[in-house]
Design a protein around this motif. Structure first.
Motif, PDB file in Angstrom:
ATOM      1  N   ALA A   1       0.897  -1.275  -0.026  1.00  0.00           N
ATOM      2  CA  ALA A   1       0.042  -0.068  -0.066  1.00  0.00           C
ATOM      3  C   ALA A   1       0.778   1.349  -0.104  1.00  0.00           C
ATOM      4  N   ASN A   2       2.139   1.276   0.846  1.00  0.00           N
ATOM      5  CA  ASN A   2       2.652   2.586   0.817  1.00  0.00           C
ATOM      6  C   ASN A   2       3.299   2.397  -0.428  1.00  0.00           C
ATOM      7  N   GLN A   3       3.968   1.459  -0.988  1.00  0.00           N
ATOM      8  CA  GLN A   3       4.626   1.774  -2.440  1.00  0.00           C
ATOM      9  C   GLN A   3       3.681   2.153  -3.462  1.00  0.00           C
ATOM     10  N   ALA A   4       2.419   1.754  -3.416  1.00  0.00           N
ATOM     11  CA  ALA A   4       1.493   2.182  -4.527  1.00  0.00           C
ATOM     12  C   ALA A   4       1.006   3.573  -4.391  1.00  0.00           C
ATOM     13  N   ASN A   5       0.865   3.719  -3.153  1.00  0.00           N
ATOM     14  CA  ASN A   5       0.291   5.129  -2.842  1.00  0.00           C
ATOM     15  C   ASN A   5       1.436   6.432  -2.794  1.00  0.00           C
TER      16      ASN A   5
ATOM     17  N   LEU B   1     -11.461  -6.550  -3.802  1.00  0.00           N
ATOM     18  CA  LEU B   1     -11.906  -5.387  -2.919  1.00  0.00           C
ATOM     19  C   LEU B   1     -11.338  -5.019  -1.522  1.00  0.00           C
ATOM     20  N   ALA B   2     -10.975  -6.322  -0.978  1.00  0.00           N
ATOM     21  CA  ALA B   2     -10.250  -6.247   0.202  1.00  0.00           C
ATOM     22  C   ALA B   2      -8.970  -5.532   0.186  1.00  0.00           C
ATOM     23  N   LEU B   3      -8.436  -5.973  -0.959  1.00  0.00           N
ATOM     24  CA  LEU B   3      -6.857  -5.539  -1.264  1.00  0.00           C
ATOM     25  C   LEU B   3      -7.055  -4.010  -1.642  1.00  0.00           C
ATOM     26  N   ARG B   4      -8.167  -3.620  -2.058  1.00  0.00           N
ATOM     27  CA  ARG B   4      -8.172  -2.237  -2.564  1.00  0.00           C
ATOM     28  C   ARG B   4      -8.612  -1.279  -1.398  1.00  0.00           C
ATOM     29  N   TRP B   5      -9.476  -1.878  -0.413  1.00  0.00           N
ATOM     30  CA  TRP B   5      -9.625  -1.368   0.867  1.00  0.00           C
ATOM     31  C   TRP B   5      -8.331  -1.091   1.589  1.00  0.00           C
ATOM     32  N   ALA B   6      -7.425  -2.247   1.494  1.00  0.00           N
ATOM     33  CA  ALA B   6      -6.267  -1.937   2.301  1.00  0.00           C
ATOM     34  C   ALA B   6      -5.398  -0.994   1.810  1.00  0.00           C
ATOM     35  N   LYS B   7      -5.296  -0.712   0.560  1.00  0.00           N
ATOM     36  CA  LYS B   7      -4.525   0.446   0.007  1.00  0.00           C
ATOM     37  C   LYS B   7      -5.223   1.901   0.146  1.00  0.00           C
ATOM     38  N   THR B   8      -6.368   1.908   0.263  1.00  0.00           N
ATOM     39  CA  THR B   8      -6.842   3.282   0.141  1.00  0.00           C
ATOM     40  C   THR B   8      -7.553   3.656   1.293  1.00  0.00           C
ATOM     41  N   GLY B   9      -8.039   2.816   2.217  1.00  0.00           N
ATOM     42  CA  GLY B   9      -8.568   3.061   3.345  1.00  0.00           C
ATOM     43  C   GLY B   9      -9.982   3.576   3.226  1.00  0.00           C
ATOM     44  N   ASN B  10     -10.665   3.587   1.985  1.00  0.00           N
ATOM     45  CA  ASN B  10     -11.908   3.879   1.858  1.00  0.00           C
ATOM     46  C   ASN B  10     -13.021   2.720   2.094  1.00  0.00           C
TER      47      ASN B  10
ATOM     48  N   GLN C   1      -5.376  -3.412   9.851  1.00  0.00           N
ATOM     49  CA  GLN C   1      -5.754  -1.909  10.078  1.00  0.00           C
ATOM     50  C   GLN C   1      -4.915  -0.969   9.416  1.00  0.00           C
ATOM     51  N   THR C   2      -5.474  -0.224   8.377  1.00  0.00           N
ATOM     52  CA  THR C   2      -4.858   0.762   7.500  1.00  0.00           C
ATOM     53  C   THR C   2      -3.838   1.690   8.385  1.00  0.00           C
ATOM     54  N   ALA C   3      -3.221   2.413   7.279  1.00  0.00           N
ATOM     55  CA  ALA C   3      -2.232   3.250   8.025  1.00  0.00           C
ATOM     56  C   ALA C   3      -2.949   4.485   8.747  1.00  0.00           C
TER      57      ALA C   3
END
Length: 391
Positions: free
Chosen positions: A68-72, A126-135, A190-192
């Motif tokens: 998530a950190n790399q992608a963001n 979608l779980a991966l997407r949530w973990a990246k975005t926190g949406n 838990q997201t960032a």
């Protein structure tokens, strides 16, 4: 007086000593028996109170944080791999086809199969997407899917011409680990920003019941064809055992996978029973991928690399054989339709992270980044996003 006082002190010390001995002896005779450490599937000593890593089905808190950190932060390679996740999310919606009884077929898919396994894959993506975005909207949709199937599902029936009555076992073994991987992320990650997926006790109880139905009524009854069916069974039981925090279920899955490895992959790496048994270059990759995913689960949970090294690293030998098939230096003992390099299954990404040999790197680089091979819905994909160059 001094002599008398000394005698009194000595008498008191003797009494204390006697009481101490008596108390120690008494405690020893009435104390409960303490369980001795047992051998795990990894061969390591640990107590019966096993603590599983959560999330721990192919991804961990640390690995999800890392990607998530790399992608963001606009890492080009990670974003290119993440785009495969987005492509699936943007072209698929929850089926809302949650049913008590789903129909599956032995040779041709059914709409129920598409809904069931497709929803499992969508919930994971979608779980991966949530973990990246926190949406939170993505976590909500994941829970909608998981709750929908967990509340509705009761049984699987096999339909079609010349149906294999055991097909339901395979379908359950394919879907269960993907559903469980999605649920692990929503339940534990838990997201960032500190957000959680809001997994409730009621959802947890119902989802565990759902996994147990798949396991007890279908996965446990998988026939031993000495092929990718048993691999899928073992991998599924490992994933289910992790979510249920059940050492017994997890260990039985490890045993199944280790037992079948030398039955599928010969000492020279050939897998003619899979290739010629199905006359394609797909089913042998089911075995390689399932074994690789199982090996990755064990590595995450107990730093156990014994599936990777089982039967003299037979898994690596299998990938080396795949490399030779692609390069045309070996041929199976039958005439096989199709190409050995079209498509490549995403298990290679995890295998190359572990082995990183000339052969595995060559295969990995042929079609990376990996999403779902040929839109096949058997095993979860997107391993380039979740595993490539992840510590």
């Amino acid at each position: 007086m001094k002599t008398q006082t000394l005698k009194l002190w000595l008498c008191a010390l003797v009494c204390v000593a006697l009481v101490t001995v008596f108390v120690r002896c008494t405690k020893k005779t009435v104390s409960p028996v303490v369980d001795q450490p047992v051998e795990s599937a990894a061969g390591n000593k640990k107590t019966n109170a096993v603590t599983f890593v959560h999330p721990g089905i192919l991804n961990t808190q640390a690995s999800l944080d890392y990607i998530a950190n790399q992608a963001n932060n606009n890492d080009a390679d990670r974003l290119a791999a993440y785009q495969k996740v987005l492509d699936y999310c943007n072209t698929h919606s929850p089926s809302n086809g949650y049913k008590a009884t789903i129909q599956v077929a032995s040779s041709a898919g059914t709409q129920d199969e598409t809904n069931f396994k497709g929803d499992a894959l969508l919930s994971y993506a979608l779980a991966l997407r949530w973990a990246k975005t926190g949406n939170a909207a993505y976590a909500t949709t994941v829970k909608q899917i998981l709750d929908g199937w967990a509340n509705a599902f009761q049984s699987i029936t096999v339909v079609g011409t010349n149906p294999n009555p055991n097909q339901g076992s395979l379908e359950a073994a394919w879907a269960a680990p993907t559903f469980a991987a999605a649920a692990e992320i929503i339940k534990y990650y838990q997201t960032a920003g500190g957000q959680t997926g809001g997994w409730t006790a009621a959802e947890d109880s119902q989802f565990k019941s759902f996994l147990n139905k798949l396991k007890d009524n279908y996965i446990n009854n998988t026939p031993n064809y000495h092929n990718n069916w048993v691999v899928s069974q073992g991998y599924a039981k490992m994933a289910i055992g992790i979510f249920l925090d059940s050492q017994a279920v997890y260990d039985s899955g490890v045993t199944l996978v280790k037992t079948v490895i030398p039955e599928i992959i010969a000492t020279d790496g050939s897998m003619n029973g899979e290739i010629c048994g199905h006359n394609d270059y797909t089913h042998f990759q089911y075995s390689l991928t399932g074994i690789t995913y199982a090996a990755n689960l064990a590595a995450i949970q107990f730093a156990d690399y014994s599936i990777y090294t089982a039967s003299s690293s037979r898994l690596l030998t299998g990938y080396q054989y795949q490399y030779k098939l692609i390069k045309g230096t070996v041929s199976p003992s039958c005439s096989v339709s199709g190409s050995p390099s079209n498509p490549i299954w995403p298990g290679i990404e995890i295998a190359d992270r572990r082995f990183h040999t000339t052969e595995t790197s060559y295969i990995r680089n042929l079609q990376a980044p990996y999403g779902l091979p040929g839109n096949d819905v058997g095993f979860l994909g997107w391993t380039s996003y979740t595993h490539h160059n992840v510590p």
